[in-house]
Design an enzyme around this catalytic site. Structure first.
Site, PDB file in Angstrom:
ATOM      1  CB  SER A 285      57.489  47.465   3.506  1.00 32.06           C
ATOM      2  OG  SER A 285      57.263  46.070   3.394  1.00 32.06           O
ATOM      3  CG  ASP A 286      55.016  47.046   9.806  1.00 31.39           C
ATOM      4  OD1 ASP A 286      55.041  45.798   9.853  1.00 31.39           O
ATOM      5  OD2 ASP A 286      54.691  47.740  10.786  1.00 31.39           O
ATOM      6  CD1 TRP A 287      54.362  40.312   7.383  1.00 34.51           C
ATOM      7  CD2 TRP A 287      56.049  41.721   7.795  1.00 34.51           C
ATOM      8  NE1 TRP A 287      55.545  39.589   7.377  1.00 34.51           N
ATOM      9  CE2 TRP A 287      56.585  40.418   7.624  1.00 34.51           C
ATOM     10  CE3 TRP A 287      56.942  42.761   8.033  1.00 34.51           C
ATOM     11  CZ2 TRP A 287      57.954  40.135   7.696  1.00 34.51           C
ATOM     12  CZ3 TRP A 287      58.301  42.483   8.116  1.00 34.51           C
ATOM     13  CH2 TRP A 287      58.790  41.192   7.948  1.00 34.51           C
TER      14      TRP A 287
END
Ligand SMILES: *[C@@H]1O[C@H](CO)[C@@H](O)[C@H](O)[C@H]1NC(C)=O
Ligand SMILES: *[C@@H]1O[C@H](CO)[C@@H](O)[C@H](O)[C@H]1NC(C)=O
Ligand SMILES: *[C@@H]1O[C@H](CO)[C@@H](O)[C@H](O)[C@H]1NC(C)=O
Ligand SMILES: *[C@@H]1O[C@H](CO)[C@@H](O)[C@H](O)[C@H]1NC(C)=O
Ligand SMILES: *[C@@H]1O[C@H](CO)[C@@H](O)[C@H](O)[C@H]1NC(C)=O
Ligand SMILES: *[C@@H]1O[C@H](CO)[C@@H](O)[C@H](O)[C@H]1NC(C)=O
Ligand SMILES: *[C@@H]1O[C@H](CO)[C@@H](O)[C@H](O)[C@H]1NC(C)=O
Length: 877
Positions: A285-287
């Site tokens: 995932s992105d952050w």
């Protein structure tokens, strides 16, 4: 937390909170415009079916068989924000010999550290049009990440693609064209991974603006609504090439596509990425982009970063995965093979890159510049220790950085003033000519536009070890100059007839969690104008001086009409974003040590009105902001050509101090075309995973374990684990999404290997052209190859599209070089949404293969029907 770094990260967190409260998770999709559908695609395809990864999968699956449930879930998630030295830190499985993996930004250098190189940004690399430099910079980047002990490099970025000229993060990628992005991304990956670092291609997909990108409790993230053909022919293209290059990791984007968040969009991850593109590594995932536990696992997400729940990361340490993932396996909601596949993918990437052999551990700390500090800054009470060891990883990387910065410099206008003579007297204007007086790293994550602009802001930045500014460059040349360190025209500059005026101006942008001069990442308030009244400064200088050279440091297109045609503006250079090497690289071009050889990686318009309305930034909307890609394929030069608008400077444009001629072109058929590609190879064997739920005891907390507060662990209390196991036998079942199945599929016809059906990459034609330096100075030429589809086909296609390019070595006056380019089957195909395959619309048709040094100066045409090439043709645009 007092250091500025933590403060900006805090603002990153706050931007994801927006007055949240627990328990109001967004679970219902909001309607998107009619016709856009996020279809289900289950299950997540098991990895390991391509032969190039089979040995790594063999090693990985042997280990996974021996791991406990808690060890497995530990590897799929970060241990929490600020819970380790890197920006992302997975849990470990030490019994199996697997350490915590360190994930670190960013695409132009190791972020938040010391003794690193601040390389030129992606957009600068794109402007070189030099494949060797793309690769060489990748190797140097990889060496620095490895030297700092980073397992997973969070780059390159090929999305955003650059659809929106005001988009905040376009500069992290390589230019507003899928093929330029594909070579930039693919060659970076090959360079980075050549030294054993796992590269991460990001952000999948259509993350074309910064504002409203994230889901929070009051609003879902923006939905990019785009059709299947546009997805395949533009936005997915560079990802396909990155997968073909063997990339180990993919980062999904914050936004939704067709209303479904990318982090749990099963069609996107399971179908497009893992089945069609045959991606064998792991998807992170992105952050804080993960918004659910079970759903994201089923949709194909393999790793959750940095571990916490998106809306409550500052609270007591909660996660959608880790202990919840252990629970979801025990209660039967997530099938065991889904977790096993994720862990195997992560470990396969680890083995594929050889990280089981002598890989260094992290020796720096992204959270502080101090030698010692808390080991877990996110815990209220943390043990302290040595966190920064100040390892110098620069080697001789300044050289490749300087070469990229220099060979990217793009000469747009030259009325005989360049190159300059060192004996001239210079008057230098603009604060961009010299370092930020507050300090080169005074603004955390470069979140300000002060002093020489070497990069945009946000997580894609790095600290400068030094800044070789243009003024430093003039000094070291012993030039006779006077510097006015102001962005307003000074009254005391005493113009004299022989002065050469150098004006330095900028345009900046960055990531959404920092707002700079009212620009929240995207250029909302600056629009496409120069910052700090740069237009006025240039006009004022041009009114008093007759020989004005404008040097622009910019993230992307700017408007130049107010001054570019002024008679005293004799030359304009785009130096893009040079990183630490702004000075000498520019001097080498200004003083003619080399001829400029950069070319524009995007179009420069006359007016912002020349773009389609649909590529404007989307502003506030109630509910989910909708961003519908109605322009389809027609972005950047594809749009300008279709609309018949002559831009100020076309995509690919760039002048030299010398001139080149292209001649003696030839075209040779290689692999014969067919309307559809040959049938794909079937999937190879994948590891056999057990489907039986492991005993609850595999997730019990160990006795007397000393927990760190807020740290994310994969263990459950015994009673929770036992209750979950009992629930597996109850009649209450997880409400699986429509279309859910756990039956592995053979994969779509367009797949078959990393990047897609391998036949797509068969070379259909080889093209050769001789390039001669017909001027009087040495220089490098760029040859660009564009494809024009035959007339009368059933698909509307842009008149010309870039498919390949190459740069010559430095040619002396009179010297020639024959260069090779190629056209693949995919280059001549269109994505047919009905058959879901790449088709060659007219196999015997006459494709025009156009070659030139800009998208609008194509005079050499090779026709596939006749198999001949001819110069002196009328450019199709
Ligand atoms: C988005 O919707 C379009 C139109 O229905 C469809 O063709 C496309 O495949 C969808 N894309 C994704 C990623 O779901
Ligand atoms: C797995 O465990 C078995 C039994 O303890 C051991 O013999 C084997 O070497 C282990 N395999 C790996 C890959 O660790
Ligand atoms: C998970 O990782 C953490 C951090 O390395 C470690 O302390 C813990 O023992 C690991 N858990 C398991 C089950 O191995
Ligand atoms: C199993 O646990 C997961 C994670 O807590 C939860 O989301 C899911 O609803 C549970 N399923 C059942 C059937 O209780
Ligand atoms: C100035 O230079 C531009 C491009 O370098 C060229 O198109 C134009 O004709 C030149 N004008 C004069 C007056 O030389
Ligand atoms: C082009 O081809 C002709 C004929 O073969 C040859 O004489 C000439 O040297 C070639 N020119 C270049 C630039 O290679
Ligand atoms: C669930 O049912 C299976 C098969 O009937 C049984 O082996 C297992 O012990 C049961 N688990 C629990 C926690 O009751």
């Amino acid at each position: 937390m007092s250091n500025p770094k933590s403060l900006t990260t805090l603002s990153f967190l706050l931007s994801s909170l927006l007055g949240c409260a627990e328990g109001a998770a967004i679970d219902k999709r909001i309607a998107v415009p009619a016709g856009y559908v996020a279809a289900p695609y289950y299950p997540a395809p098991h990895g390991g079916w391509t032969s190039d990864w089979s040995e790594s999968y063999r090693k990985a699956s042997l280990l996974v068989q021996n791991m406990t449930l808690a060890e497995k879930t530990n590897l799929t998630s970060g241990t929490g924000i600020f819970m380790g030295r890197c920006v992302g830190n997975t849990g470990s499985a030490l019994r199996a010999g697997i350490p915590q993996l360190c994930l670190q930004d960013g695409p132009l250098g190791v972020r938040n550290t010391d003794h690193n190189t601040a390389f030129p940004a992606g957009i600068t690399v794109g402007a070189t049009w030099d494949k060797d430099l793309m690769y060489a910079r990748g190797v140097a980047l990889g060496e620095e990440f490895r030297g700092k002990g980073v397992n997973v490099h969070l780059g390159p970025s090929v999305g955003p693609l650059g659809r929106k000229p005001r988009g905040g993060r376009n500069w992290e990628g390589f230019g507003a064209d899928p093929v330029l992005q594909a070579f930039g991304g693919g060659l970076s990956i090959e360079g980075i991974q050549s030294v054993g670092v796992i590269a991460t291609i990001k952000h999948l997909i259509a993350n074309e603006q910064e504002m409203y990108r994230m889901y929070n409790l009051v609003q879902p993230g923006i939905s990019s609504n785009l059709d299947d053909r546009t997805l395949h022919e533009l936005y997915l293209w560079p990802f396909a090439e990155g997968v073909r290059s063997g990339v180990g990791a993919v980062m999904i984007a914050y936004n939704a596509v067709n209303g479904s968040a990318c982090s749990q969009n099963s069609y996107l991850i399971n179908n497009i990425l893992k089945d069609e593109l045959g991606f064998q590594g792991f998807v992170m995932s992105d952050w804080l982009a993960q918004i659910s536990g079970v759903s994201s696992a089923l949709a194909g997400l393999d790793m959750n970063m940095p571990g916490d729940i998106h809306t409550i990361p500052l609270a007591t340490g909660q996660s959608y995965w880790m202990y919840e993932y252990s629970r979801a396996i025990l209660n039967g909601s997530v099938p065991v093979d889904r977790l096993d596949d994720s862990v195997t993918r992560i470990l396969a990437a680890y083995f594929q890159l050889g990280q089981d052999q002598n890989y260094p551990s992290p020796n720096f700390d992204t959270n502080t510049q101090d030698a010692e500090g808390p080991l877990y800054p996110g815990a209220l009470f943390s043990p302290s220790g040595v966190v920064n060891e100040f390892v110098n990883v620069q080697a001789n990387h300044a050289e490749v950085a300087r070469e990229v910065a220099r060979d990217a410099i793009t000469l747009l206008k030259n009325n005989g003033s360049l190159p300059l003579s060192t004996s001239a007297t210079f008057k230098v204007f603009g604060t961009d000519a010299e370092k930020n007086p507050d300090g080169i790293n005074a603004c955390a994550d470069q979140g300000c536009n002060k002093g020489t602009l070497g990069m945009g802001w946000g997580s894609g930045s790095a600290r400068y070890p030094y800044m070789d500014s243009p003024i430093d460059g003039l000094k070291s040349r012993g030039a006779n100059y006077q510097f006015f360190n102001t962005d307003s025209f000074p009254s005391n500059s005493n113009p004299s007839a022989n002065d050469v005026a150098l004006v330095f101006v900028t345009a900046d942008s960055g990531e959404n969690y920092i707002t700079v001069e009212n620009n929240p990442g995207d250029r909302t308030s600056a629009n496409l104008k120069l910052w700090h009244n740069g237009d006025q400064l240039i006009k004022d200088v041009a009114a008093k001086y007759s020989n004005v050279i404008v040097i622009v440091h910019t993230v992307g297109p700017i408007l130049m009409e107010e001054w570019v045609d002024l008679p005293s503006v004799k030359a304009v250079l785009f130096a893009h974003l040079p990183g630490q090497e702004a000075g000498d690289s520019l001097m080498q071009v200004l003083f003619g040590d080399v001829s400029p050889s950069g070319h524009l990686p995007y179009t420069i318009p006359n007016s912002e009105d020349d773009y389609p309305d649909s590529v404007s930034l989307v502003g506030f909307q109630f509910g989910q902001p909708q961003d519908t890609f109605t322009e389809g394929l027609y972005i950047d030069y594809r749009h300008f050509n279709k609309a018949g608008i002559k831009p100020r400077y076309a995509f690919g444009h760039g002048l030299s101090y010398t001139t080149f001629s292209f001649s003696n072109a030839s075209i040779t058929p290689v692999t014969p075309l067919t309307a559809v590609p040959p049938t794909r190879p079937t999937k190879g064997e994948t590891p056999a995973y057990s489907t039986s739920i492991p005993p609850a005891s595999e997730s019990y907390w160990p006795d007397n374990f000393d927990r760190i507060w807020r740290y994310l662990y994969s263990w459950l209390d015994k009673s929770d684990a036992d209750n979950a196991a009992a629930a597996a036998n109850s009649s209450t079942k997880y409400p699986y999404p429509a279309g859910y199945s756990n039956e592995q599929k053979p994969g779509p016809p367009a797949g078959g290997a990393q990047g897609g059906n391998p036949a797509l990459f068969d070379v259909a034609y080889d093209v050769e052209v001789a390039i001669s330096n017909t001027g009087s100075r040495a220089g490098k030429a760029v040859a660009q190859l564009y494809v024009q589809y035959p007339e009368g086909i059933a698909f509307d296609t842009p008149v010309v599209q870039l498919r390949d390019f190459t740069k010559t070595s430095e040619l002396r006056a009179g010297e020639s070089q024959t260069v090779q380019m190629r056209v693949t089957r995919k280059d001549l195909s269109v994505w047919d949404v009905v058959s879901q395959n790449w088709v060659v619309p007219n196999v015997g048709g006459d494709y025009g293969i156009w070659i030139g040094d800009s998208s609008d100066t194509l005079a050499l045409r090779c026709g596939t029907a006749a198999g001949r090439c001819a110069g002196g043709q009328t450019s199709p645009v």
